[in-house]
Structures are given as structure tokens and as C-alpha cells.
Design an enzyme around this catalytic site. Structure first.
Site, mmCIF file in Angstrom:
data_model
loop_
_atom_site.group_PDB
_atom_site.id
_atom_site.type_symbol
_atom_site.label_atom_id
_atom_site.label_comp_id
_atom_site.label_asym_id
_atom_site.label_seq_id
_atom_site.Cartn_x
_atom_site.Cartn_y
_atom_site.Cartn_z
ATOM 1 N N LEU A 1 63.475 16.824 109.029
ATOM 2 C CA LEU A 1 62.970 15.812 109.958
ATOM 3 C C LEU A 1 62.157 14.843 109.122
ATOM 4 O O LEU A 1 61.404 15.268 108.240
ATOM 5 C CB LEU A 1 62.058 16.430 111.027
ATOM 6 C CG LEU A 1 62.689 17.097 112.228
ATOM 7 C CD1 LEU A 1 61.615 17.686 113.131
ATOM 8 C CD2 LEU A 1 63.552 16.123 113.016
ATOM 9 N N ASP A 2 62.283 13.561 109.386
ATOM 10 C CA ASP A 2 61.488 12.573 108.672
ATOM 11 C C ASP A 2 60.013 12.789 108.953
ATOM 12 O O ASP A 2 59.641 13.387 109.972
ATOM 13 C CB ASP A 2 61.880 11.164 109.125
ATOM 14 C CG ASP A 2 63.311 10.829 108.773
ATOM 15 O OD1 ASP A 2 63.764 11.240 107.695
ATOM 16 O OD2 ASP A 2 63.973 10.167 109.593
ATOM 17 N N HIS A 3 59.169 12.254 108.074
ATOM 18 C CA HIS A 3 57.726 12.436 108.268
ATOM 19 C C HIS A 3 57.249 11.847 109.588
ATOM 20 O O HIS A 3 56.284 12.325 110.168
ATOM 21 C CB HIS A 3 56.934 11.864 107.080
ATOM 22 C CG HIS A 3 56.774 10.385 107.106
ATOM 23 N ND1 HIS A 3 57.756 9.525 106.680
ATOM 24 C CD2 HIS A 3 55.746 9.622 107.529
ATOM 25 C CE1 HIS A 3 57.332 8.281 106.841
ATOM 26 N NE2 HIS A 3 56.126 8.314 107.348
#
Length: 184
Positions: free
Chosen positions: A43-45
Site C-alpha cells: 500500500l502506498d504511504h
């Protein structure tokens, strides 16, 4: 074999080591001390929600490999007030720069009872927003954000709620629990 379900908070990198030249950010190591496990997908930050971690390479491949088409369900707050016709491109599949997407299952939902995000999503009185439940069966880089943007519905908040049989149910941000690996 270990399987861990983790509720990744906003702003946390989905890896165990920090970026060498990036700004200081929290990583999975700030929350989980379990040697030998790795995230099965990312998951992206700036996304939140369910991350599965395992020490089993075959399970990791089953979770992440697009040929298995494991469903991933997201709760997505978007800018705009789409009707069914506006959601149809997501249901048909869209052309992105890296090729066409598979059709997504998508529906409008009432705002979910979630924890507050820090920092909060910017609210603008003149721009409506709504929540969608969106399920995809592939996992390209920033795919949900790119799909909603291509449909004219920019993402404001993105939370992965489910991967296959596993859900975020009962996990607060930053919490984890051991999972069952009977079915992937």
C-alpha cells in the site's frame, strides 16, 4: 508458516527499512517485530488499511500474482457525487497508461465509521464527495487512485478493507494479529 494481518496507518511505508534518501517516515518495523516475514503486496504511504505479511513464498505469490485474481476491496472517498452512469467506466474497465484494467465491482456506500485520519482529508464546502466500495482483481501500482481519476473522481482517502477472505475487521490503525492461512 506465519500470516499477519496489519492495519497500516496513513503515512507508513509498506516496507521494513526506511528510504535511504527520503524523508524520515515510519515503516512496518515500527509496528511489527516478527522476523522473516514480508508484505504480500503493498500500500502506498498515503493509503491505509489491510496489509498481509507472511514467511511463505507460495502464499505470498498466491496473494499477489494477478493470475490468481484474488479480490481486493477498498473503501474510497472520492471527489464528486457520481451516479450509476458515472461509475460505469469503472465497472467496464478503463484504459490506463499501462493498459486496460479488468472490470471492477463498485457501488456507492454511506460514509463508513472509520478512525480519523491524521492529517485529515481536506474538506471543501463547494466540492461534494462520496464513498465507494470498489473491488479489483489485479494490483498495479496506485491502480485504484488511477482508475478513479480516469473516471473523473479523484481519490481523497483510500483504505483497503479486504484481501480475499481476510478483512480489517476489529483492527485499529497500527494493530496486527495472526491470521489463518486455510484459504487464500
Amino acid at each position: 508458516m506465519a500470516l499477519i494481518l496489519f492495519n497500516k496507518p496513513y503515512g507508513v511505508l509498506c516496507q521494513f527499512s526506511p528510504e535511504p534518501n527520503g524523508p524520515p517516515r515510519q515503516t512496518l518495523a515500527d509496528f511489527i517485530e516478527h522476523p522473516g516475514i514480508y508484505p504480500a503486496g503493498r500500500l502506498d504511504h498515503d493509503s491505509e488499511g489491510l496489509v498481509l505479511l507472511t514467511d511463505d513464498g507460495r502464499l505470498q505469490a498466491r496473494i499477489t500474482d494477478p493470475r490468481f485474481k484474488l479480490a481486493k476491496t477498498y473503501l474510497v472517498q472520492v471527489e464528486g457525487d457520481p451516479d450509476d452512469a458515472a461509475l460505469e467506466p469503472l465497472r467496464r474497465g478503463l484504459m490506463l497508461k499501462d493498459g486496460p484494467t479488468l472490470p471492477a465491482d463498485v457501488r456507492r456506500i454511506d460514509p463508513p465509521a472509520l478512525w480519523p485520519r491524521d492529517p485529515p482529508v481536506r474538506f471543501r464546502k463547494s466540492v461534494p464527495d462520496c464513498w465507494l466500495e470498489l473491488t479489483i482483481r489485479e494490483g498495479r501500482n496506485r491502480q485504484v487512485r488511477r482508475m478513479t481519476a480516469a473516471a473523473g473522481l479523484p481519490t481523497l482517502r483510500l483504505l483497503r478493507w479486504r484481501i480475499g477472505e481476510w478483512t480489517l475487521e476489529g483492527l485499529a490503525p497500527g494493530e496486527w494479529r495472526a491470521g489463518v492461512t486455510a484459504r487464500a
